[in-house]
Design an enzyme around this catalytic site. Structure first.
Site, PDB file in Angstrom:
ATOM      1  N   TRP A  82       0.809  -1.214   0.000  1.00 53.15           N
ATOM      2  CA  TRP A  82       0.000   0.000   0.000  1.00 53.15           C
ATOM      3  C   TRP A  82       0.843   1.265   0.000  1.00 53.15           C
ATOM      4  CZ3 TRP A  82      -4.280  -1.123  -1.939  1.00 53.15           C
ATOM      5  CH2 TRP A  82      -4.902  -2.346  -1.658  1.00 53.15           C
ATOM      6  N   ASP A 151      -1.168   6.721   6.710  1.00 49.79           N
ATOM      7  CA  ASP A 151      -2.299   5.888   6.324  1.00 49.79           C
ATOM      8  C   ASP A 151      -2.524   4.896   7.464  1.00 49.79           C
ATOM      9  OD1 ASP A 151      -4.040   3.974   5.332  1.00 49.79           O
ATOM     10  OD2 ASP A 151      -2.830   3.458   3.580  1.00 49.79           O
ATOM     11  N   LYS A 175     -12.008  -1.606   8.024  1.00 49.83           N
ATOM     12  CA  LYS A 175     -11.261  -2.606   8.801  1.00 49.83           C
ATOM     13  C   LYS A 175     -11.725  -2.634  10.257  1.00 49.83           C
ATOM     14  CE  LYS A 175      -8.651  -3.230   5.172  1.00 49.83           C
ATOM     15  NZ  LYS A 175      -8.842  -4.411   4.309  1.00 49.83           N
TER      16      LYS A 175
END
Length: 340
Positions: A82, A151, A175
């Site tokens: 990511w 992030d 999540k």
């Protein structure tokens, strides 16, 4: 469940509700106030609810922040899939400096003493937890006063965070804090107003903050669900309690891995535990058998990310200690049955 078709006796669902109504304003304010309370967010930070997920923020971050300094420079720490995607996207708008030597595999956090920070960089970016490779920061990097961007999509509210150390924090809800559709952005006020002229208005932090996340129609139902989850986190002890449970759950799985004499191989995130069975590359036939048996036991979504294969146990806030105990018991019995 009851409110799905009739929210608080209004006769309509949140799915049908106008985002301009007083009822939705209350939902939005409740979610923001709970976030501020749970993370102790300072008053000089704006909380905005956007769409586009983490991938949208891979673009939004450089588009909003690269104008902080001349030259369009940005520092990136790349520790997994990511953060690598984020750095690649930023290259469209900035001169990206990967602050550490290139990693051959994503299995650890490069020692900060090896980082080469660019003093001309507008910000330093990292991903707190890499879901694909299972690598998680257990510290906040010291970036020598630079604007720090993080992030936190996959470990958001799984532990307390000192928001004041960051310029921008963003997190997709799906999540730990809700369902897909809404992305939380926490941004320090003095960083607003530097967006590049080519920044789409829906990604402009200043515009969205000035309009209270209502410049365009927000993901209303996802924000409503997030508010419910935030209330659940608060009622269950807040971020500190989630942190303790994360440690209990992850240690349970890592203990089995560490005692498996190489049967299971691993990385070290508390949130995502990717592992292989058998040799270094994994015994695919044995892993397939593991996943099939897991489904029979009603343990779903244990297959590893398509880019790396193997097996991945995701231990997000909603996963209970009892759930993890069942997985641990299964891993132990499977190993005893198949270990040569």
């Amino acid at each position: 469940q009851k409110e799905l078709v009739d929210y608080k006796g209004l006769g309509i669902s949140v799915l049908e509700m106008s985002h301009r109504t007083a009822d939705f304003t209350k939902i939005l304010n409740t979610a923001e106030n709970l976030l501020r309370e749970l993370l102790n967010i300072p008053e000089n930070y704006k909380v905005i609810f956007l769409q586009g997920g983490g991938s949208g923020q891979f673009s939004a971050v450089p588009l909003n922040l690269i104008g902080l300094k001349e030259g369009r420079h940005a520092d990136y720490v790349v520790t997994g899939a990511w953060s690598a995607k984020a750095a690649k996207e930023a290259e469209k708008y900035a001169k990206v400096n990967i602050v550490h030597p290139k990693l051959s595999t994503y299995t650890n956090i490069p020692d900060p003493s090896t980082w080469n920070l660019n003093p001309d960089a507008s910000y330093v970016y990292y991903c707190a937890n890499e879901t694909v490779h299972g690598v998680e920061f257990d510290f906040v990097p010291d970036v020598k006063g630079a604007v720090l961007v993080c992030d936190m999509s996959s470990n958001f509210l799984s532990r307390p965070v000192d928001v004041s150390k960051f310029g921008v924090i963003f997190a997709g809800a799906q999540k730990n804090v809700g369902c897909a559709g809404v992305t939380v952005v926490i941004v320090r006020e003095d960083l607003l107003g530097f967006a590049l002229k080519e920044c789409p208005v829906v990604l402009d932090y200043k515009t969205q903050a000035a309009n209270g996340s209502l410049y365009n129609t927000p993901p209303c139902y996802s924000i409503y669900i997030m508010g419910l989850v935030l209330e659940w986190i608060k009622n269950n002890g807040g971020a500190a309690a989630m942190d303790k449970l994360s440690l209990i759950k992850s240690r349970m799985i890592y203990d089995i891995i560490d005692k498996s004499n190489g049967f299971y191989k691993k990385n070290r995130s508390r949130m995502n535990v990717p592992f292989r069975i058998g040799n270094i590359k994994g015994d695919e036939a044995l892993e397939k058998k593991f996943l099939e048996k897991a489904v029979e036991l009603n343990m779903l979504s244990l297959k590893g990310h398509r880019s790396v294969g193997g097996i991945r146990a995701s231990l997000y806030n909603a996963v209970t200690v009892e759930d993890v105990q069942k997985l641990a018991t299964f891993m132990r019995s499977f190993m005893q049955m198949h270990q040569s």
